[in-house]
Design a protein around this motif. Structure first.
Motif, PDB file in Angstrom:
ATOM      1  N   VAL A 121     -17.993  13.395 -14.948  1.00  0.00           N
ATOM      2  CA  VAL A 121     -17.449  13.656 -16.277  1.00  0.00           C
ATOM      3  C   VAL A 121     -15.966  13.318 -16.312  1.00  0.00           C
ATOM      4  N   LEU A 122     -15.456  13.105 -17.528  1.00  0.00           N
ATOM      5  CA  LEU A 122     -14.038  12.803 -17.686  1.00  0.00           C
ATOM      6  C   LEU A 122     -13.200  14.072 -17.521  1.00  0.00           C
ATOM      7  N   ALA A 123     -13.717  15.171 -18.053  1.00  0.00           N
ATOM      8  CA  ALA A 123     -12.971  16.429 -17.992  1.00  0.00           C
ATOM      9  C   ALA A 123     -13.961  17.583 -18.029  1.00  0.00           C
ATOM     10  N   ILE A 124     -13.517  18.760 -17.573  1.00  0.00           N
ATOM     11  CA  ILE A 124     -14.341  19.966 -17.652  1.00  0.00           C
ATOM     12  C   ILE A 124     -13.650  20.949 -18.584  1.00  0.00           C
ATOM     13  N   ILE A 125     -14.398  21.502 -19.537  1.00  0.00           N
ATOM     14  CA  ILE A 125     -13.846  22.598 -20.331  1.00  0.00           C
ATOM     15  C   ILE A 125     -14.522  23.898 -19.907  1.00  0.00           C
ATOM     16  N   GLY A 126     -13.785  25.001 -20.024  1.00  0.00           N
ATOM     17  CA  GLY A 126     -14.235  26.284 -19.471  1.00  0.00           C
ATOM     18  C   GLY A 126     -13.625  26.443 -18.099  1.00  0.00           C
ATOM     19  N   PRO A 127     -14.044  27.367 -17.267  1.00  0.00           N
ATOM     20  CA  PRO A 127     -15.025  28.424 -17.548  1.00  0.00           C
ATOM     21  C   PRO A 127     -14.496  29.474 -18.527  1.00  0.00           C
ATOM     22  N   SER A 128     -15.388  30.401 -18.858  1.00  0.00           N
ATOM     23  CA  SER A 128     -15.051  31.403 -19.871  1.00  0.00           C
ATOM     24  C   SER A 128     -14.132  32.489 -19.349  1.00  0.00           C
ATOM     25  N   LEU A 160      -9.118  19.934 -16.069  1.00  0.00           N
ATOM     26  CA  LEU A 160      -9.775  21.209 -16.397  1.00  0.00           C
ATOM     27  C   LEU A 160      -9.038  21.882 -17.544  1.00  0.00           C
ATOM     28  N   ILE A 161      -9.759  22.174 -18.626  1.00  0.00           N
ATOM     29  CA  ILE A 161      -9.153  22.903 -19.744  1.00  0.00           C
ATOM     30  C   ILE A 161      -9.877  24.243 -19.829  1.00  0.00           C
ATOM     31  N   SER A 162      -9.247  25.294 -19.324  1.00  0.00           N
ATOM     32  CA  SER A 162      -9.915  26.586 -19.235  1.00  0.00           C
ATOM     33  C   SER A 162      -9.906  27.319 -20.574  1.00  0.00           C
ATOM     34  N   CYS A 163     -10.957  28.128 -20.784  1.00  0.00           N
ATOM     35  CA  CYS A 163     -11.024  28.950 -21.992  1.00  0.00           C
ATOM     36  C   CYS A 163     -10.679  30.410 -21.670  1.00  0.00           C
ATOM     37  N   ALA A 164     -10.100  30.659 -20.490  1.00  0.00           N
ATOM     38  CA  ALA A 164      -9.776  32.019 -20.077  1.00  0.00           C
ATOM     39  C   ALA A 164      -8.280  32.292 -20.226  1.00  0.00           C
ATOM     40  N   PHE A 172     -20.440  37.509 -24.225  1.00  0.00           N
ATOM     41  CA  PHE A 172     -19.778  37.601 -25.523  1.00  0.00           C
ATOM     42  C   PHE A 172     -18.710  36.511 -25.662  1.00  0.00           C
ATOM     43  N   LEU A 173     -18.247  35.960 -24.531  1.00  0.00           N
ATOM     44  CA  LEU A 173     -17.330  34.814 -24.554  1.00  0.00           C
ATOM     45  C   LEU A 173     -18.119  33.513 -24.569  1.00  0.00           C
ATOM     46  N   GLY A 174     -19.022  33.392 -23.581  1.00  0.00           N
ATOM     47  CA  GLY A 174     -19.695  32.118 -23.327  1.00  0.00           C
ATOM     48  C   GLY A 174     -20.628  31.686 -24.440  1.00  0.00           C
ATOM     49  N   ALA A 199     -18.967  21.196 -19.364  1.00  0.00           N
ATOM     50  CA  ALA A 199     -18.547  22.510 -19.855  1.00  0.00           C
ATOM     51  C   ALA A 199     -19.213  23.582 -19.001  1.00  0.00           C
ATOM     52  N   ILE A 200     -18.426  24.540 -18.540  1.00  0.00           N
ATOM     53  CA  ILE A 200     -18.971  25.670 -17.782  1.00  0.00           C
ATOM     54  C   ILE A 200     -18.679  26.929 -18.579  1.00  0.00           C
ATOM     55  N   PHE A 201     -19.719  27.519 -19.158  1.00  0.00           N
ATOM     56  CA  PHE A 201     -19.539  28.744 -19.944  1.00  0.00           C
ATOM     57  C   PHE A 201     -20.466  29.823 -19.400  1.00  0.00           C
ATOM     58  N   SER A 202     -20.039  31.083 -19.503  1.00  0.00           N
ATOM     59  CA  SER A 202     -20.951  32.166 -19.109  1.00  0.00           C
ATOM     60  C   SER A 202     -21.781  32.560 -20.325  1.00  0.00           C
ATOM     61  N   VAL A 203     -22.764  31.713 -20.618  1.00  0.00           N
ATOM     62  CA  VAL A 203     -23.593  31.906 -21.811  1.00  0.00           C
ATOM     63  C   VAL A 203     -24.424  33.184 -21.701  1.00  0.00           C
ATOM     64  N   SER A 204     -24.827  33.527 -20.463  1.00  0.00           N
ATOM     65  CA  SER A 204     -25.522  34.794 -20.256  1.00  0.00           C
ATOM     66  C   SER A 204     -24.670  35.652 -19.322  1.00  0.00           C
ATOM     67  N   GLY A 205     -25.142  36.845 -19.043  1.00  0.00           N
ATOM     68  CA  GLY A 205     -24.402  37.710 -18.121  1.00  0.00           C
ATOM     69  C   GLY A 205     -23.358  38.545 -18.815  1.00  0.00           C
TER      70      GLY A 205
END
Lengths: 297, 387
Positions: free
Chosen positions: B100-107, B126-130, B46-48, B36-42
């Motif tokens: 990994v089997l799959a990547i979710i994100g990025p935000s 890749l399953i994007s959250c954007a 507010f998304l990540g 999972a690739i999320f923009s937890v900071s930065g």
């Protein structure tokens, strides 16, 4: 809306922005005056002030929360000076400026971990989000009046402190001639700590009063520091009144720039005018030309 | 001698059996690794941040219930801080080192577009959250996304305007990727929808006060509504400043308004703000037989009791992304990435937080226009807007 009212509305909008920049610029000035260091972590003091006050406001009434935040941030300011600047005082000014940039990043990260990424704000001191004071048909948020009031009181108190108290005079002495001050028995190191503490307190107070307007977030400090720095430079470093004038001027330029140009250009016009002023008067609008005197109030 | 041979064969057979068993149980114990690739900071935190919290919560729940196909699920979360460069290096690390089997994100859309090609070339799911349309248009075989599209949000906004008899509007947007994408979409779709944009202003995303821009909007005669396309804190500042200077026309916001905290930040100024969003925010108003009702109610309750903060539609996008991957694995009945991909492409009627997903080889989002609902703020709460 008539054109006079429109112009007045732009002016009030400029004052709103400008008062925020001015609040940050005063803190810049004080540390520079006493130590010659441009403290780029000044924006972080503003951010910390807002964040701590918001947290305290859950437990205490608003005035206590604000006072608490100011005291805590002042202590942080003193502590930073003791930990980072006192041991390094023989290094060049440039080193110290770079340290302040590093500190600002560290404080930001720490704030992210202590709080979180969310945006917070204090309640409006008077009225609420939609209340406004009408002046000849144009409107301004009552919170801006609080900011302007805080600026006025801070500048007056600062002036009295620096002119008429022993401590204040000692601080000025350190800035104008450190060797002579030392010979006169003034503890320069302690004066620097005091200057850091005072600017941190001013920054924190600013962070509290502007919080309802701008809202506070862990990374809100850096953009404020940039605008505050520009305001301090435009006004002329070394003079708190000049910082206030510089801040208001930048805000007003931005607002009127929006009226004629697409809003995307408002930073461009503000910084273009800043550059122009620096070409003509490198020491700022109200600064004094002699190199040594720049650090005198 | 003969005895010796028999013994040797027996030992071999026995160890072979043991080895095989060992391998089999090892395989069963091997967790399903999902990156999972999320923009937890930065700036996009507010998304990540809610995305990360949601995924951690959901994984714990699934593992407590026995996992998927008998495997535990392991999610490796990387914080990109909203930086496309970091997203690229994390995507490489996750696929080459972590396998990994799959990547979710990025935000964010910017990050997703940077790794779209990379994932396609490496055949990495890749399953994007954007939200940006270009993530799935043109379709890349291995790339999917879960949020509704910008254009669907704009369609809802323009439709609501028509119902209210509004045809002349002002658009204000922030100078970041989200604002620019929304502005483009509004400009493109205004004319066909019979909407005229009288004022169109872009402001700095870190602006502290926007009364000057709104004064300019106010000075343009005939503006019947303002559309703002930005994220917090600007979206709250716009609402406050409009009321302060007496610009009393309806304010429409983007689907980026989907967090109750923002309504709270704008206080009474947010009253009456209109914006399209998924149904997560109004789950209490849904009829009991709505296909999303049970899932949304459970997610909201779990999230809010665990993290003591309001649930947002953004965390929901990560919920959906993980859901899509795990449903794909269940449908495929195997951990073979290509078979899982095929299964995901044919998922039908899967109720998620954003809507009901009906994936096809042409549509890698799978959400229809009805995934949105027009919401408004009433007494500080989100509620479904009724004409």
């Amino acid at each position: 809306m008539g054109s006079e009212i429109l112009i007045l509305q732009y002016l009030l909008s400029g004052i709103t922005k400008g008062s925020i920049y001015a609040m940050v610029a005063i803190g810049f000035n004080l540390i520079f005056s006493a130590t010659g260091v441009l403290n780029f972590a000044q924006g972080e003091f503003v951010m910390l002030g807002g964040m701590i006050a918001v947290t305290l406001s859950f437990y205490f009434p608003l005035p206590v929360a604000v006072a608490g935040a100011v005291v805590i941030v002042a202590c942080i300011g003193c502590l930073l000076e003791l930990l980072f600047f006192r041991p390094l005082r023989h290094h060049s000014i440039l080193h110290m400026i770079i340290i302040t940039i590093g500190l600002s990043i560290v404080i930001q990260e720490a704030a992210l971990h202590i709080w979180d990424e969310k945006v917070r704000s204090l309640p409006y001191f008077t009225g609420n989000e939609i209340s406004s004071v009408k002046i000849y048909g144009a409107a301004i948020s009552p919170q801006v009046l609080w900011v302007l009031g805080t600026i006025t009181v801070s500048v007056i108190l600062l002036h009295i402190f620096l002119r008429y108290t022993l401590q204040g005079r000692a601080m000025r002495a350190c800035s104008s001639n450190p060797e002579a001050a030392m010979l006169a028995g003034i503890n320069i190191s302690n004066m620097r700590t005091l200057a850091f503490g005072l600017s941190a307190a001013l920054g924190a107070l600013g962070g509290c009063v502007i919080s309802p307007i701008t809202m506070t977030q862990y990374e809100a400090g850096a953009p404020l520091a940039i605008k505050g720095f520009a305001a301090a430079i435009l006004g002329g470093l070394g003079n708190p009144m000049a910082a206030v004038a510089g801040g208001l001027l930048i805000g007003i330029i931005e607002a009127f720039s929006v009226s004629k140009l697409p809003a995307a250009y408002n930073d461009v016009s503000a910084f273009a005018i800043l550059l122009l002023v620096l070409f003509i008067r490198p020491h700022g609008l109200f600064g004094s030309p002699s190199g040594q005197g720049v650090r005198e109030f | 001698m003969k005895k010796g041979i028999i013994l040797a064969v027996a030992v071999c057979l026995l160890s072979g059996v043991l080895f095989a068993q060992g391998a089999a149980s090892g395989d069963k114990n091997k967790p399903i690794k999902i990156g999972a690739i999320f923009s937890v900071s930065g700036p996009a935190s507010f998304l990540g941040a809610p995305e990360e919290k949601t995924v951690r919560m959901l994984v714990d729940k699934i593992n407590a219930e026995g996992g998927v196909l008998g495997h535990k699920v392991e999610v490796i979360v990387k914080d990109s801080g909203g930086s496309p460069e970091k997203a690229v290096s994390f995507a490489k690390q996750l696929s080459e080192e972590e396998k990994v089997l799959a990547i979710i994100g990025p935000s964010t859309s910017g990050e997703t577009m940077q790794i779209k090609q990379l994932c396609e070339e490496n055949k990495m799911l890749l399953i994007s959250c954007a939200a940006a349309e270009k993530i799935v248009n043109p379709v890349a075989k291995y790339v999917f996304k879960t949020p509704q599209k910008d254009s669907q949000a704009v369609t809802w906004i323009f439709q609501t305007m028509k119902d209210k008899g509004i045809s002349k509007i002002a658009v204000v947007s922030s100078n970041d990727g989200f604002g620019a994408a929304g502005k483009g979409c509004l400009e493109e779709m205004a004319k066909p929808a019979g909407i005229e944009i009288l004022a169109n202003e872009v402001y700095d995303k870190q602006a502290t006060d926007l009364t000057d821009i709104l004064t300019k909007v106010k000075s343009v005669a005939g503006v019947q509504a303002v559309v703002n396309w930005s994220i917090v804190p600007a979206q709250s500042i716009v609402a406050k400043n409009m009321k302060q200077i007496g610009l009393n026309v309806p304010l429409f916001q983007s689907h980026g308004f989907g967090n109750p905290l923002y309504a709270a930040k704008a206080g009474v100024a947010a009253e009456g703000t209109l914006f399209p969003a998924g149904r997560l925010l109004v789950v209490d108003e849904l009829p009991a037989d709505h296909p999303q009702k049970a899932l949304l109610a459970a997610y909201k309750k779990d999230y809010e009791s665990k993290y003591k903060e309001d649930v947002s539609t953004f965390g929901g996008h990560a919920y959906d992304a993980l859901l899509v991957v795990l449903e794909g694995i269940k449908k495929a009945g195997t951990l073979d990435r290509d078979k899982v991909r095929d299964a995901i492409e044919n998922l039908k009627g899967l109720a998620g937080t954003a809507g009901v997903f009906n994936m096809t080889p042409e549509d890698h989002t799978g959400l229809a226009l009805d995934a949105f609902e027009m919401l408004t703020v009433k007494d500080g709460k989100f509620t479904i807007y009724k004409k």
